[in-house]
Design a protein around this motif. Structure first.
Motif, PDB file in Angstrom:
ATOM      1  N   VAL A  59       0.854  -1.187   0.000  1.00 17.31           N
ATOM      2  CA  VAL A  59       0.000   0.000   0.000  1.00 17.31           C
ATOM      3  C   VAL A  59       0.893   1.241   0.000  1.00 17.31           C
ATOM      4  N   GLY A  60       0.343   2.352  -0.443  1.00  3.64           N
ATOM      5  CA  GLY A  60       1.114   3.593  -0.460  1.00  3.64           C
ATOM      6  C   GLY A  60       1.673   3.836  -1.839  1.00  3.64           C
ATOM      7  N   GLY A  61       2.999   3.927  -1.959  1.00  5.41           N
ATOM      8  CA  GLY A  61       3.559   4.209  -3.259  1.00  5.41           C
ATOM      9  C   GLY A  61       5.073   4.250  -3.261  1.00  5.41           C
ATOM     10  N   VAL A  62       5.606   4.645  -4.421  1.00  5.61           N
ATOM     11  CA  VAL A  62       7.045   4.717  -4.653  1.00  5.61           C
ATOM     12  C   VAL A  62       7.355   6.084  -5.258  1.00  5.61           C
ATOM     13  N   ARG A  63       8.405   6.741  -4.733  1.00 11.10           N
ATOM     14  CA  ARG A  63       8.856   8.015  -5.287  1.00 11.10           C
ATOM     15  C   ARG A  63      10.283   7.870  -5.789  1.00 11.10           C
ATOM     16  N   VAL A  64      10.534   8.418  -6.966  1.00 13.58           N
ATOM     17  CA  VAL A  64      11.885   8.479  -7.518  1.00 13.58           C
ATOM     18  C   VAL A  64      12.276   9.952  -7.586  1.00 13.58           C
ATOM     19  N   THR A  65      13.349  10.320  -6.901  1.00 16.44           N
ATOM     20  CA  THR A  65      13.765  11.718  -6.864  1.00 16.44           C
ATOM     21  C   THR A  65      15.157  11.876  -7.462  1.00 16.44           C
ATOM     22  N   LEU A  66      15.387  13.024  -8.110  1.00 15.27           N
ATOM     23  CA  LEU A  66      16.689  13.369  -8.669  1.00 15.27           C
ATOM     24  C   LEU A  66      17.092  14.729  -8.132  1.00 15.27           C
ATOM     25  N   GLU A  67      18.371  14.867  -7.749  1.00 15.65           N
ATOM     26  CA  GLU A  67      18.877  16.159  -7.305  1.00 15.65           C
ATOM     27  C   GLU A  67      20.393  16.182  -7.400  1.00 15.65           C
ATOM     28  N   SER A  68      20.935  17.390  -7.517  1.00 14.09           N
ATOM     29  CA  SER A  68      22.382  17.564  -7.503  1.00 14.09           C
ATOM     30  C   SER A  68      22.864  17.644  -6.063  1.00 14.09           C
ATOM     31  N   VAL A  69      23.929  16.916  -5.760  1.00 12.11           N
ATOM     32  CA  VAL A  69      24.554  16.955  -4.443  1.00 12.11           C
ATOM     33  C   VAL A  69      26.043  17.166  -4.667  1.00 12.11           C
ATOM     34  N   GLY A  70      26.479  18.416  -4.559  1.00 12.13           N
ATOM     35  CA  GLY A  70      27.869  18.733  -4.876  1.00 12.13           C
ATOM     36  C   GLY A  70      28.141  18.476  -6.342  1.00 12.13           C
ATOM     37  N   ASP A  71      29.162  17.690  -6.617  1.00 17.52           N
ATOM     38  CA  ASP A  71      29.502  17.343  -7.998  1.00 17.52           C
ATOM     39  C   ASP A  71      28.816  16.069  -8.464  1.00 17.52           C
ATOM     40  N   ASP A  72      27.927  15.542  -7.638  1.00 18.26           N
ATOM     41  CA  ASP A  72      27.274  14.273  -7.956  1.00 18.26           C
ATOM     42  C   ASP A  72      25.800  14.472  -8.288  1.00 18.26           C
ATOM     43  N   LEU A  73      25.263  13.503  -9.019  1.00 15.08           N
ATOM     44  CA  LEU A  73      23.827  13.425  -9.264  1.00 15.08           C
ATOM     45  C   LEU A  73      23.287  12.305  -8.394  1.00 15.08           C
ATOM     46  N   SER A  74      22.245  12.598  -7.641  1.00 10.35           N
ATOM     47  CA  SER A  74      21.701  11.635  -6.685  1.00 10.35           C
ATOM     48  C   SER A  74      20.306  11.203  -7.117  1.00 10.35           C
ATOM     49  N   PHE A  75      20.111   9.880  -7.207  1.00 10.12           N
ATOM     50  CA  PHE A  75      18.800   9.290  -7.440  1.00 10.12           C
ATOM     51  C   PHE A  75      18.376   8.606  -6.144  1.00 10.12           C
ATOM     52  N   ALA A  76      17.176   8.886  -5.676  1.00  8.42           N
ATOM     53  CA  ALA A  76      16.656   8.190  -4.493  1.00  8.42           C
ATOM     54  C   ALA A  76      15.370   7.471  -4.894  1.00  8.42           C
ATOM     55  N   VAL A  77      15.247   6.226  -4.484  1.00  9.05           N
ATOM     56  CA  VAL A  77      14.026   5.452  -4.704  1.00  9.05           C
ATOM     57  C   VAL A  77      13.449   5.138  -3.328  1.00  9.05           C
ATOM     58  N   ILE A  78      12.308   5.749  -3.028  1.00  9.40           N
ATOM     59  CA  ILE A  78      11.718   5.698  -1.690  1.00  9.40           C
ATOM     60  C   ILE A  78      10.381   4.977  -1.787  1.00  9.40           C
ATOM     61  N   ASP A  79      10.181   3.982  -0.940  1.00 11.74           N
ATOM     62  CA  ASP A  79       8.918   3.242  -0.982  1.00 11.74           C
ATOM     63  C   ASP A  79       8.305   3.149   0.406  1.00 11.74           C
ATOM     64  N   SER A  80       7.036   2.797   0.434  1.00  3.87           N
ATOM     65  CA  SER A  80       6.323   2.571   1.701  1.00  3.87           C
ATOM     66  C   SER A  80       6.052   1.079   1.866  1.00  3.87           C
TER      67      SER A  80
END
Length: 545
Positions: free
Chosen positions: A300-321
């Protein structure tokens, strides 16, 4: 004390245990000589209790012990001192006035390395007995070290074998499950008594294809892991759009999320780079694994995929419930062939390879993949970081990377009416499949069962004035393989376009085919849309020449 240490030492520390002062003096006298190779530092005592204290305080290099002691005997004390010295081996020479075979045998069984009669005690005999005792103790040390190494090797082998057995069991389950669906729905579609409607037959075919794709994914995972471990995995680094790749993955996985009635969202923070240098195929593979896992373990709930710059890196986060991971299982999530929870494996399926492969891919691309946090019953967050490099453009607003729910238009189906295609393939099922596929778009198909026949048919087509427009050539065939056939054709001046068909899917395989003279390259299982487009492109270009 290391192996052979006593044998190499110039000064040997000797403990003499004897209740007779005259005997102790005799031993000291035998060891007090001008021997440049070996000197002795002698400590003596007259009872077992004192001997225990000396050995416990500082283990000597060798012990000379009298067979008869007050309130004890040399045999029992030898066994006891060996225990005190553990894990070291303590060389012991038993001294006695009793010349009996049973005493000799008991001395050796007690752990002594040698046995010496006091009546025969001379500097030479004592030194020889000491040397023998030291050598035998060193052999025991070596034997124990070898046994420890063997035990450690066996433990490693047992662990590897257990992991292999778990892996084989999981893969067997993962393979048999889609095979059950494939074979079951194929039987239903072929059955005259099942009474399936056209819609049900269409659904059966879709099920067969979906499960076939799942089997292909399992095979690819196993191959990827073996290539990673062998250091032979190849990458194709180029400029790519990480937001577009993430959007493609989310669009691909949306069907799974919708089937479970859970949310799936893509969020891009301001300043997220639109271009990075990476391998887009491997990046898509890692994201697909992470998002697929998140959907699989979320009820139940869902999944979020986020993208953001962190310093010189690109960060992908996959967050689920989802179900989350227990604290004591967190360290297992990236172990090959293992899953955090065996019950979850039975409930949700999986070989336990995806996360291990994904972390290896991330690190080989210069980044990393970590489990940022997880809690049972709450969910998990996996974070992938990659070097961003020089960004060509950046997202202007947070919702600028939101997924577009509008499906792309279907590709136009080519029309190969009037085109002559030679299919060189030895597998009857692949012959039927590709022949049907090409005929469905009006191509005229000729089949050759091996490379030799293909060469003869090409020659004949030129002699008849109706050369083939394109040749599909399998790389592995009997009598003459695809590469040999192509070499003959090019040597004889035939310029017909030839497409390589192969189950080898590495970029290096493609480059080798093109370098050998093939005009293009298609991998098995063939992508119908792509192979038809390739045939049309090459055949049309030939007609224009």
């Amino acid at each position: 004390m290391s192996l052979d240490r006593t044998e190499r030492r110039a000064t040997l520390r000797v403990l003499v245990i004897d209740d007779d002062a005259a005997d102790r003096a005799l031993v000291r006298g035998c060891l007090r000589s001008d021997d440049a190779d070996r000197r002795f530092e002698v400590t003596d005592c007259e009872d077992a209790e004192t001997a225990r204290e000396v050995v416990a305080a500082c283990t000597p290099d060798l012990v000379l012990v009298d067979y008869c002691l007050p309130r004890s005997n040399g045999l029992a004390l030898t066994r006891e001192l060996q225990g005190v010295a553990e894990p070291e081996v303590l060389p012991v020479v038993l001294l006695t006035d009793c010349d009996r075979e049973d005493v000799r045998r008991s001395a050796m069984q007690s752990g002594a390395q040698d046995y010496l009669l006091k009546n025969d005690l001379t500097p030479r005999s004592l030194r020889r007995a000491i040397q023998h005792a030291v050598e035998r103790a060193d052999l025991v040390r070596q034997m124990r070290a070898t046994m420890r190494s063997l035990e450690e090797a066996r433990a490693v082998a047992d662990a590897a074998n257990a992991a292999k057995n778990r892996f084989v069991a999981n893969v067997s389950h993962e393979v048999r499950t889609p095979l059950t669906a494939i074979m079951g729905f194929a039987d239903l579609a072929l059955s005259d008594t099942a009474g399936l409607t056209d819609a049900q037959k269409f659904e059966a075919v879709q099920t067969i294809r979906r499960n076939g794709e799942h089997l292909l994914a399992i095979v690819n995972d196993i191959l990827d892991l073996s290539k990673i471990e062998a250091g032979k995995l190849e990458f194709e680094v180029r400029h790519c759009d990480p937001i577009a790749i993430a959007r493609d993955v989310v669009d691909l996985m949306r069907v799974r999320a919708d089937a479970k009635s859970i949310d799936l969202a893509l969020e891009c923070a301001p300043g997220t780079p639109r271009t990075i240098r990476s391998d887009p195929t491997r990046l898509r593979q890692v994201l697909a694994n992470l998002v697929g896992n998140a959907i699989k373990f979320t009820i139940v709930g869902g999944v979020r995929v986020t993208l953001e710059s962190v310093g010189d890196d690109l960060s992908f986060a996959v967050i689920d419930s989802g179900v989350g991971i227990a604290e004591d299982q967190v360290n297992r999530v990236f172990v090959p062939f293992a899953q955090a929870d065996a019950k979850a494996t039975r409930r949700f399926g999986g070989t336990g390879l995806g996360l291990s492969i994904s972390r290896s891919l991330a690190r080989l691309m210069g980044g990393d993949l970590v489990l940022q946090g997880s809690k049972l019953g709450v969910g998990s967050c996996f974070r992938l970081t990659l070097p961003a490099g020089q960004a060509a453009a950046k997202v202007a607003a947070r919702d600028g990377g939101a997924a577009d729910d509008t499906p792309p238009p279907p590709p136009r189906r080519p029309d190969l009416d009037g085109y002559q295609v030679l299919l060189a393939e030895d597998g009857p099922d692949i012959q039927r499949l590709l022949s049907f596929l090409l005929s469905s778009v009006n191509a005229q198909v000729t089949i050759a069962g091996n490379g030799r026949i293909a060469v003869e048919l090409v020659r004949q087509s030129y002699d008849d004035g109706r050369p083939f427009d394109v040749v599909l050539m399998d790389m592995q065939m009997p009598e003459m393989d695809g590469l040999e056939a192509l070499t003959v054709l090019r040597a004889e001046g035939y310029d017909v376009p030839v497409i390589a068909l192969t189950a080898s899917a590495m970029e290096s395989d493609r480059q080798r085919c093109l370098a050998a003279g093939f005009d293009d390259y298609e991998t098995k299982p063939v992508n119908h849309t792509r192979v038809l487009a390739t045939v049309q492109r090459l055949a049309a270009a030939r007609r224009r020449c």
